[in-house]
Motif scaffolding. Structure first.
Motif, short mmCIF file in Angstrom:
data_model
loop_
_atom_site.label_atom_id
_atom_site.label_comp_id
_atom_site.label_asym_id
_atom_site.label_seq_id
_atom_site.Cartn_x
_atom_site.Cartn_y
_atom_site.Cartn_z
N THR A 29 0.84 -1.19 0.00
CA THR A 29 0.00 0.00 0.00
C THR A 29 0.88 1.24 0.00
OG1 THR A 29 -1.66 -1.18 1.27
CG2 THR A 29 -1.81 1.22 1.23
N ILE A 30 0.60 2.13 -0.90
CA ILE A 30 1.32 3.40 -0.94
C ILE A 30 0.45 4.42 -0.21
CG2 ILE A 30 2.20 5.24 -2.42
CD1 ILE A 30 2.71 3.06 -4.53
N THR A 31 1.00 5.02 0.81
CA THR A 31 0.23 6.01 1.54
C THR A 31 0.58 7.41 1.06
OG1 THR A 31 1.86 6.03 3.31
CG2 THR A 31 -0.02 4.59 3.63
N ILE A 32 -0.44 8.23 1.05
CA ILE A 32 -0.29 9.63 0.65
C ILE A 32 -0.53 10.45 1.91
CG2 ILE A 32 -1.17 11.46 -0.84
CD1 ILE A 32 -2.43 9.17 -2.55
N THR A 33 0.40 11.33 2.20
CA THR A 33 0.23 12.18 3.39
C THR A 33 0.10 13.63 2.94
OG1 THR A 33 2.63 12.34 3.62
CG2 THR A 33 1.52 10.65 4.92
N VAL A 108 -6.60 12.44 1.93
CA VAL A 108 -5.71 13.32 1.16
C VAL A 108 -5.90 13.09 -0.34
CG1 VAL A 108 -3.30 13.88 0.67
CG2 VAL A 108 -4.04 13.55 3.03
N ALA A 109 -6.02 11.83 -0.74
CA ALA A 109 -6.24 11.52 -2.15
C ALA A 109 -7.56 12.11 -2.64
CB ALA A 109 -6.22 10.01 -2.38
N GLY A 112 -9.34 16.09 0.81
CA GLY A 112 -9.99 16.51 2.04
C GLY A 112 -11.47 16.22 2.13
N GLN A 113 -12.04 15.55 1.14
CA GLN A 113 -13.47 15.24 1.19
C GLN A 113 -13.75 14.22 2.29
OE1 GLN A 113 -15.90 16.77 -0.75
NE2 GLN A 113 -14.11 18.05 -1.15
N ASN A 114 -14.87 14.38 2.98
CA ASN A 114 -15.28 13.50 4.06
C ASN A 114 -14.18 13.30 5.10
OD1 ASN A 114 -17.84 13.02 2.79
ND2 ASN A 114 -16.79 11.60 1.42
N PRO A 115 -13.67 14.38 5.67
CA PRO A 115 -12.58 14.25 6.63
C PRO A 115 -13.00 13.54 7.92
CG PRO A 115 -13.44 16.47 6.67
CD PRO A 115 -14.10 15.76 5.52
N GLU A 151 -6.77 19.14 2.53
CA GLU A 151 -7.17 19.37 1.13
C GLU A 151 -5.98 19.62 0.23
OE1 GLU A 151 -9.75 22.74 1.39
OE2 GLU A 151 -11.31 21.60 2.46
N GLY A 152 -4.85 20.01 0.82
CA GLY A 152 -3.65 20.28 0.03
C GLY A 152 -3.42 21.75 -0.24
#
Length: 166
Positions: A29-33, A108-109, A112-115, A151-152
């Motif tokens: 699994t590649i995680t996005i932070t 994050v992917a 930020g939707q449905n935090p 959200e970035g």
């Protein structure tokens, strides 16, 4: 007797080889932070409100935050003393992003939707039991500061305003 010893030795070696093998590239699994470079104003807002010694600035919490208002990494640094260090911000960043890494990655992917998928958000908003009660109100400056980072696009002015709140 020698034959059975050899058999068990080969058997144990095979078990270690299989147990120590790395997973296939497809199964990792590649995680996005969220961006670390834009975390500093978020860290300052969190330190001020959540990182105090009676909250997450304590070694007795699952989510630990380091900084000026709570636990310090440096032996000579005392709470309320020197400014939060880069190492403390890095530690806070790691603590937050690794609390629920798979869910954090999804949020994050999704920009930020449905935090609320994150325990961090549910507890901070008071929708899940939190000893500190609700510290974020949807749409307030603290909420915008944290969510904008997820959200970035960190909202620096919201984070600065969050520092002024009690």
């Amino acid at each position: 007797m020698r034959g059975s010893s050899l058999f068990y030795s080969v058997f144990l070696i095979l078990i270690f080889v299989v147990a120590c093998s790395t997973p296939d590239a497809d199964s990792r699994t590649i995680t996005i932070t969220p961006d670390r470079a834009s975390f500093d104003p978020v860290a300052a807002a969190l330190d001020r409100r959540c990182g105090t010694l009676d909250c997450h600035g304590s070694r007795y919490r699952n989510l630990r935050m380091w900084g000026q208002d709570g636990m310090r990494l440096g032996l000579g640094d005392i709470p309320g003393g020197a400014q939060t260090t880069t190492a403390e911000i890095d530690s806070m960043y790691s603590a937050i992003t690794q609390l629920e890494p798979e869910i954090m990655s999804e949020v994050v992917a999704d920009h930020g939707q449905n935090p609320e998928r994150l325990t961090l958000i549910r507890k901070a908003r008071g929708t899940e039991k939190h000893a500190g009660g609700a510290i974020l109100i949807p749409g307030d400056v603290r909420d915008r500061c944290l969510l904008s980072w997820l959200e970035g696009k960190t909202d620096g002015p919201a984070c600065s305003q969050a520092l002024l709140l009690p």
